[in-house]
Motif scaffolding. Structure first.
Motif, PDB file in Angstrom:
ATOM      1  N   PHE A  24      -7.161 -14.492  -4.587  1.00 49.88           N
ATOM      2  CA  PHE A  24      -8.210 -15.394  -5.063  1.00 49.88           C
ATOM      3  C   PHE A  24      -8.847 -14.853  -6.341  1.00 49.88           C
ATOM      4  N   TYR A  25      -9.238 -13.587  -6.313  1.00 50.70           N
ATOM      5  CA  TYR A  25      -9.905 -13.013  -7.483  1.00 50.70           C
ATOM      6  C   TYR A  25      -8.975 -12.925  -8.688  1.00 50.70           C
ATOM      7  N   GLU A  26      -7.678 -12.781  -8.453  1.00 52.17           N
ATOM      8  CA  GLU A  26      -6.727 -12.776  -9.564  1.00 52.17           C
ATOM      9  C   GLU A  26      -6.517 -14.188 -10.108  1.00 52.17           C
ATOM     10  N   LYS A  27      -6.168 -15.122  -9.236  1.00 52.95           N
ATOM     11  CA  LYS A  27      -5.776 -16.460  -9.694  1.00 52.95           C
ATOM     12  C   LYS A  27      -6.959 -17.344 -10.065  1.00 52.95           C
ATOM     13  N   ALA A  28      -7.984 -17.378  -9.228  1.00 54.37           N
ATOM     14  CA  ALA A  28      -9.103 -18.287  -9.469  1.00 54.37           C
ATOM     15  C   ALA A  28     -10.173 -17.690 -10.377  1.00 54.37           C
ATOM     16  N   VAL A  29     -10.350 -16.376 -10.306  1.00 56.04           N
ATOM     17  CA  VAL A  29     -11.411 -15.748 -11.098  1.00 56.04           C
ATOM     18  C   VAL A  29     -10.855 -15.058 -12.346  1.00 56.04           C
ATOM     19  N   GLY A  30      -9.583 -14.656 -12.303  1.00 53.86           N
ATOM     20  CA  GLY A  30      -8.965 -14.041 -13.473  1.00 53.86           C
ATOM     21  C   GLY A  30      -9.130 -12.540 -13.567  1.00 53.86           C
ATOM     22  N   LEU A  31      -9.373 -11.873 -12.431  1.00 50.84           N
ATOM     23  CA  LEU A  31      -9.533 -10.415 -12.435  1.00 50.84           C
ATOM     24  C   LEU A  31      -8.214  -9.737 -12.085  1.00 50.84           C
ATOM     25  N   GLU A  32      -8.038  -8.530 -12.590  1.00 49.73           N
ATOM     26  CA  GLU A  32      -6.815  -7.763 -12.350  1.00 49.73           C
ATOM     27  C   GLU A  32      -6.840  -7.127 -10.960  1.00 49.73           C
ATOM     28  N   PRO A  33      -5.832  -7.404 -10.125  1.00 50.20           N
ATOM     29  CA  PRO A  33      -5.777  -6.771  -8.808  1.00 50.20           C
ATOM     30  C   PRO A  33      -5.323  -5.311  -8.921  1.00 50.20           C
ATOM     31  N   LEU A  34      -5.870  -4.464  -8.064  1.00 45.43           N
ATOM     32  CA  LEU A  34      -5.534  -3.042  -8.047  1.00 45.43           C
ATOM     33  C   LEU A  34      -5.176  -2.620  -6.626  1.00 45.43           C
ATOM     34  N   ARG A  35      -4.156  -1.825  -6.463  1.00 44.58           N
ATOM     35  CA  ARG A  35      -3.765  -1.191  -5.195  1.00 44.58           C
ATOM     36  C   ARG A  35      -3.415  -2.194  -4.087  1.00 44.58           C
ATOM     37  N   VAL A  36      -3.019  -3.398  -4.441  1.00 42.35           N
ATOM     38  CA  VAL A  36      -2.664  -4.390  -3.423  1.00 42.35           C
ATOM     39  C   VAL A  36      -1.384  -3.971  -2.707  1.00 42.35           C
ATOM     40  N   ASP A  37      -0.358  -3.563  -3.463  1.00 39.61           N
ATOM     41  CA  ASP A  37       0.891  -3.135  -2.840  1.00 39.61           C
ATOM     42  C   ASP A  37       0.672  -1.894  -1.966  1.00 39.61           C
TER      43      ASP A  37
END
Length: 149
Positions: A24-37
């Protein structure tokens, strides 16, 4: 010369599904995801999203609240999000965020004008919720006009 002013390092948000929240924060808000994998592989306790070079939002799984024992009663904060977190953006990024949220079907409030914040009075602001009910505000000051506050 070193700037010794305090800085906001991170805010921890309680979420049901950290991977979905990061999406959500990546796609809708445009923030870079970290440590998801790394989170998905069980290597880290939570993922994060980068707000800027100095600040991240940690996406802590509510079901692991019992492990938040850094001080007595800390685990009791699960399910009690802060009132809201405010993102300050340049005018073009503010407009892009609002459009992106609407494209993703995220309800947004009407625009407020002249709300007071850390940089004085903001030109415009609005609020929205993430899928876990955390409330966020987006605002911009006069950055679009070339006048930095």
């Amino acid at each position: 010369m070193t700037d010794s002013r305090p800085r906001l390092d991170h805010v921890v948000l309680w979420v049901r599904d950290p991977i979905a929240a990061a999406g959500f924060y990546e796609k809708a808000v445009g923030l870079e995801p970290l440590r998801v994998d790394e989170f998905a592989a069980g290597e880290v306790s939570f993922p994060s999203v980068r707000l800027n070079e100095e600040t991240i939002l940690d996406l802590a799984p509510r079901d692991r609240a019992h492990g938040m024992d850094m001080l007595p009663g800390a685990a009791d904060s699960a399910g009690h999000p802060v009132n809201h977190v405010c993102l300050s953006l340049p005018a073009a990024a503010f407009d892009a965020l609002r459009a992106r949220l609407q494209e993703h079907g995220v309800p947004v409030t009407g625009l407020s004008h002249d709300a007071y914040g850390a940089r004085g009075h903001a030109r415009r602001s609005f609020y929205f919720r993430d899928p876990d009910g955390n409330v966020l505000e987006a605002r911009h000051y006069d950055w679009g006009s070339g006048q930095e506050l």
